[in-house]
Design a protein around this motif. Structure first.
Motif, PDB file in Angstrom:
ATOM      1  N   LEU A  13      21.207  31.204  74.754  1.00 44.21           N
ATOM      2  CA  LEU A  13      22.368  31.976  75.466  1.00 44.21           C
ATOM      3  C   LEU A  13      22.300  32.216  76.539  1.00 44.21           C
ATOM      4  O   LEU A  13      21.824  31.466  77.621  1.00 44.21           O
ATOM      5  N   PRO A  14      24.321  32.348  76.891  1.00 45.63           N
ATOM      6  CA  PRO A  14      24.843  31.969  78.252  1.00 45.63           C
ATOM      7  C   PRO A  14      23.542  33.084  79.790  1.00 45.63           C
ATOM      8  O   PRO A  14      23.632  32.457  80.993  1.00 45.63           O
ATOM      9  N   ASP A  15      23.516  34.139  78.777  1.00 48.45           N
ATOM     10  CA  ASP A  15      22.592  35.322  80.047  1.00 48.45           C
ATOM     11  C   ASP A  15      21.481  35.097  79.910  1.00 48.45           C
ATOM     12  O   ASP A  15      21.322  35.872  80.451  1.00 48.45           O
ATOM     13  N   GLY A  16      20.934  33.638  79.029  1.00 50.70           N
ATOM     14  CA  GLY A  16      19.299  33.796  78.907  1.00 50.70           C
ATOM     15  C   GLY A  16      18.441  34.236  78.082  1.00 50.70           C
ATOM     16  O   GLY A  16      17.707  33.642  77.720  1.00 50.70           O
ATOM     17  N   ARG A  17      19.062  35.126  76.471  1.00 59.10           N
ATOM     18  CA  ARG A  17      18.627  35.142  75.977  1.00 59.10           C
ATOM     19  C   ARG A  17      18.628  34.211  74.745  1.00 59.10           C
ATOM     20  O   ARG A  17      18.906  33.503  75.067  1.00 59.10           O
ATOM     21  N   LEU A  18      17.379  34.526  73.731  1.00 56.85           N
ATOM     22  CA  LEU A  18      17.139  33.742  73.158  1.00 56.85           C
ATOM     23  C   LEU A  18      17.849  33.851  71.379  1.00 56.85           C
ATOM     24  O   LEU A  18      17.641  35.722  71.529  1.00 56.85           O
ATOM     25  N   GLU A  19      18.617  32.905  70.270  1.00 54.14           N
ATOM     26  CA  GLU A  19      18.562  33.320  69.281  1.00 54.14           C
ATOM     27  C   GLU A  19      18.124  32.471  68.265  1.00 54.14           C
ATOM     28  O   GLU A  19      18.909  31.095  68.141  1.00 54.14           O
ATOM     29  N   THR A  20      17.276  33.114  67.479  1.00 57.47           N
ATOM     30  CA  THR A  20      16.800  31.802  66.848  1.00 57.47           C
ATOM     31  C   THR A  20      17.492  32.135  65.168  1.00 57.47           C
ATOM     32  O   THR A  20      17.511  32.727  64.649  1.00 57.47           O
ATOM     33  N   VAL A  21      17.723  30.813  64.418  1.00 54.38           N
ATOM     34  CA  VAL A  21      18.238  30.365  63.660  1.00 54.38           C
ATOM     35  C   VAL A  21      17.712  29.306  62.391  1.00 54.38           C
ATOM     36  O   VAL A  21      17.368  29.298  62.891  1.00 54.38           O
ATOM     37  N   LEU A  22      18.049  29.841  60.919  1.00 58.27           N
ATOM     38  CA  LEU A  22      18.025  28.553  60.381  1.00 58.27           C
ATOM     39  C   LEU A  22      18.830  27.637  60.176  1.00 58.27           C
ATOM     40  O   LEU A  22      20.353  28.442  59.752  1.00 58.27           O
ATOM     41  N   THR A  23      18.645  26.624  59.961  1.00 54.94           N
ATOM     42  CA  THR A  23      19.210  26.050  59.580  1.00 54.94           C
ATOM     43  C   THR A  23      18.988  24.872  58.149  1.00 54.94           C
ATOM     44  O   THR A  23      17.507  24.744  58.173  1.00 54.94           O
ATOM     45  N   THR A  24      19.974  24.530  57.816  1.00 54.46           N
ATOM     46  CA  THR A  24      19.108  23.585  56.287  1.00 54.46           C
ATOM     47  C   THR A  24      20.239  22.198  56.585  1.00 54.46           C
ATOM     48  O   THR A  24      21.454  21.631  57.350  1.00 54.46           O
ATOM     49  N   GLU A  25      19.585  21.069  55.967  1.00 54.49           N
ATOM     50  CA  GLU A  25      19.934  19.434  56.039  1.00 54.49           C
ATOM     51  C   GLU A  25      20.377  19.169  55.031  1.00 54.49           C
ATOM     52  O   GLU A  25      19.257  18.814  53.952  1.00 54.49           O
ATOM     53  N   ARG A  26      21.283  18.818  54.066  1.00 52.67           N
ATOM     54  CA  ARG A  26      20.652  17.861  52.368  1.00 52.67           C
ATOM     55  C   ARG A  26      21.077  16.455  52.705  1.00 52.67           C
ATOM     56  O   ARG A  26      21.761  16.225  53.124  1.00 52.67           O
ATOM     57  N   PRO A  27      20.343  15.970  52.387  1.00 55.24           N
ATOM     58  CA  PRO A  27      20.103  14.497  52.246  1.00 55.24           C
ATOM     59  C   PRO A  27      21.101  13.999  51.175  1.00 55.24           C
ATOM     60  O   PRO A  27      21.672  14.760  50.330  1.00 55.24           O
ATOM     61  N   GLU A  28      22.028  12.917  51.814  1.00 55.93           N
ATOM     62  CA  GLU A  28      23.348  12.407  50.445  1.00 55.93           C
ATOM     63  C   GLU A  28      22.794  11.760  49.239  1.00 55.93           C
ATOM     64  O   GLU A  28      21.529  10.997  49.876  1.00 55.93           O
ATOM     65  N   ARG A  29      23.348  10.914  48.674  1.00 59.01           N
ATOM     66  CA  ARG A  29      22.208  10.402  47.896  1.00 59.01           C
ATOM     67  C   ARG A  29      23.011   9.046  47.919  1.00 59.01           C
ATOM     68  O   ARG A  29      24.209   8.402  48.178  1.00 59.01           O
ATOM     69  N   GLY A  30      21.856   7.559  47.119  1.00 60.47           N
ATOM     70  CA  GLY A  30      22.318   6.697  47.987  1.00 60.47           C
ATOM     71  C   GLY A  30      22.886   5.898  46.101  1.00 60.47           C
ATOM     72  O   GLY A  30      23.113   6.118  45.558  1.00 60.47           O
ATOM     73  N   ALA A  31      23.194   4.989  46.626  1.00 56.58           N
ATOM     74  CA  ALA A  31      23.329   3.826  45.413  1.00 56.58           C
ATOM     75  C   ALA A  31      21.718   3.998  44.084  1.00 56.58           C
ATOM     76  O   ALA A  31      20.675   4.168  44.137  1.00 56.58           O
ATOM     77  N   GLY A  32      22.079   4.542  43.066  1.00 57.40           N
ATOM     78  CA  GLY A  32      21.402   4.961  41.614  1.00 57.40           C
ATOM     79  C   GLY A  32      20.962   5.785  40.861  1.00 57.40           C
ATOM     80  O   GLY A  32      20.294   6.324  40.844  1.00 57.40           O
ATOM     81  N   GLY A  33      21.225   6.402  42.127  1.00 55.07           N
ATOM     82  CA  GLY A  33      21.391   8.063  42.436  1.00 55.07           C
ATOM     83  C   GLY A  33      19.941   9.360  43.351  1.00 55.07           C
ATOM     84  O   GLY A  33      19.504   9.767  43.085  1.00 55.07           O
ATOM     85  N   ASP A  34      19.931   7.712  43.816  1.00 55.53           N
ATOM     86  CA  ASP A  34      18.384   8.072  44.546  1.00 55.53           C
ATOM     87  C   ASP A  34      19.147   9.245  45.945  1.00 55.53           C
ATOM     88  O   ASP A  34      19.442   8.695  46.387  1.00 55.53           O
ATOM     89  N   ALA A  35      17.829  10.117  46.534  1.00 59.56           N
ATOM     90  CA  ALA A  35      18.431  10.626  47.702  1.00 59.56           C
ATOM     91  C   ALA A  35      18.177   9.629  48.349  1.00 59.56           C
ATOM     92  O   ALA A  35      16.952   9.169  49.637  1.00 59.56           O
ATOM     93  N   ARG A  36      19.136  10.107  49.739  1.00 56.67           N
ATOM     94  CA  ARG A  36      18.827   9.342  51.397  1.00 56.67           C
ATOM     95  C   ARG A  36      18.944  10.265  51.998  1.00 56.67           C
ATOM     96  O   ARG A  36      20.265  10.810  51.771  1.00 56.67           O
ATOM     97  N   PRO A  37      18.523   9.925  53.385  1.00 56.40           N
ATOM     98  CA  PRO A  37      19.113  11.007  54.623  1.00 56.40           C
ATOM     99  C   PRO A  37      20.206  10.594  54.970  1.00 56.40           C
ATOM    100  O   PRO A  37      20.748   9.755  55.005  1.00 56.40           O
ATOM    101  N   SER A  38      21.725  11.724  55.432  1.00 59.01           N
ATOM    102  CA  SER A  38      22.802  11.629  55.184  1.00 59.01           C
ATOM    103  C   SER A  38      22.415  11.258  56.784  1.00 59.01           C
ATOM    104  O   SER A  38      21.445  11.843  58.066  1.00 59.01           O
ATOM    105  N   SER A  39      23.066  10.785  57.409  1.00 54.21           N
ATOM    106  CA  SER A  39      23.791  10.141  58.841  1.00 54.21           C
ATOM    107  C   SER A  39      24.305  10.418  59.051  1.00 54.21           C
ATOM    108  O   SER A  39      24.634  11.376  61.048  1.00 54.21           O
ATOM    109  N   ARG A  40      25.314  11.937  58.660  1.00 53.33           N
ATOM    110  CA  ARG A  40      26.329  12.816  59.232  1.00 53.33           C
ATOM    111  C   ARG A  40      24.938  14.149  58.789  1.00 53.33           C
ATOM    112  O   ARG A  40      24.826  14.609  57.523  1.00 53.33           O
ATOM    113  N   ARG A  41      25.049  14.957  60.054  1.00 57.64           N
ATOM    114  CA  ARG A  41      24.065  16.459  59.530  1.00 57.64           C
ATOM    115  C   ARG A  41      25.444  17.297  59.503  1.00 57.64           C
ATOM    116  O   ARG A  41      25.919  17.231  60.499  1.00 57.64           O
TER     117      ARG A  41
END
Length: 315
Positions: free
Chosen positions: A162-190
């Motif tokens: 943060l601007p005042d030097g304090r820290l803030e920790t949160v959880l984030t999630t990232e879901r892969p997109e489905r590729g051809a054939g229904g397989d999951a592949r990592p998304s190029s857009r996070r």
């Protein structure tokens, strides 16, 4: 109003080291893992200004991480030796209140992967200013390109400076997109969304709350049965509250029971004793289930062998 400044190279290195601390994960009573993967996120202008320094920043950050890991393990060893010596000396003088944080600092620290991985990129936050600095940590490298079945959700920690030097920790999630054939592949857009850090939820049938600190950190547990056994963690043990702490705490050290309208009572089943609000209670006999019980106030501090202290609160 002061003009916002971009992060300096040193601030980026400091943030990486701090993010390692924020994301450490206890694995066992004597082992704490730290993440090997760090993604630094900056404002586009700050990224452009510092781009030529990225190789040096990454190199210095890895050196600092190595040094910090070595320092933590050296400090743990010194604390472990000092704590055991002090514990034995004070026991000779029957000291009832000492070393309240004695159970901390026993585990060793270990990197979860073979090597540090540090990447620096541009944040996708639309409201980020030039002073924006965030570090995302992960315990594994990018998922393999072909994943069978349903797409998974990759959970990471983001430490924001943060601007005042304090820290803030949160959880984030990232879901892969489905590729051809229904397989999951990592998304190029996070796509990242912030999740609240989960807080302990009081069970509907909870009788009491117990707050304590052992080798794995601070914890809150709830007593949901009329009898609640407390003892040192053991793979073959069977207690309601297993503690990761010194051997002075017995595998079955104490038992708390709910006596209906009469409130709560506690029984000492240990070798080195139980205190309630600083006063030692007489030990009970394991073979006699009805003998050796002592009244336990609605709010009390329970000491186990003067090694672990539990705050008890009736609900």
């Amino acid at each position: 109003m002061a003009e916002k400044q971009r992060p300096t190279a040193r601030q980026i290195v400091d943030a990486v080291v701090q993010a390692m601390h924020e994301a450490r994960e206890p694995l066992d009573e004597d082992l704490i893992l730290v993440p090997p993967v760090f993604d630094v996120l900056l404002h586009p202008s700050a990224y452009q200004d510092l781009q030529t320094l990225f190789p040096r920043i990454k190199e210095q950050a890895k050196k600092r991480l190595d040094a910090e890991l070595e320092r933590l393990n050296r400090q743990q060893g010194e604390r472990r030796l000092f704590r055991r010596l002090l514990h034995q000396v004070l026991r000779l003088f029957s000291a009832e209140h000492y070393l309240r944080r004695a159970s901390r600092g026993r585990a060793r620290y270990e990197r979860a992967g073979e090597a540090w991985s540090i990447d620096i990129g541009v944040t996708a936050e639309p409201d980020a200013g030039i002073d924006y600095l965030a570090v995302e940590t992960d315990f594994a490298a990018q998922a393999p390109p072909q994943l069978k079945g349903r797409p998974t959700v990759n959970i990471r920690r983001r430490t924001l400076v943060l601007p005042d030097g304090r820290l803030e920790t949160v959880l984030t999630t990232e879901r892969p997109e489905r590729g051809a054939g229904g397989d999951a592949r990592p998304s190029s857009r996070r796509t990242t969304r912030h999740l609240p850090v989960p807080l302990p939820v009081t069970p509907v049938n909870a009788l009491a709350r117990l707050t304590y600190e052992d080798d794995t950190g601070s914890h809150v547990v709830y007593m949901t049965t009329p009898r609640f056994r407390i003892g040192r963690y053991d793979a073959t043990g069977d207690v309601d509250l297993p503690l990761h702490t010194l051997p002075d705490v017995s595998r079955e050290h104490a038992c708390i029971r709910h006596e209906g309208q009469q409130g709560f009572a506690i029984k000492d089943l240990s070798r080195f004793g139980v205190t309630v609000n600083g006063k030692k209670i007489p030990p009970g006999e394991k073979g006699d289930p009805e003998a050796g019980w002592h009244p336990l106030p609605p709010k009390a501090e329970i000491g186990l062998a003067n090694a672990v202290f539990i705050t008890f609160e009736a609900l």
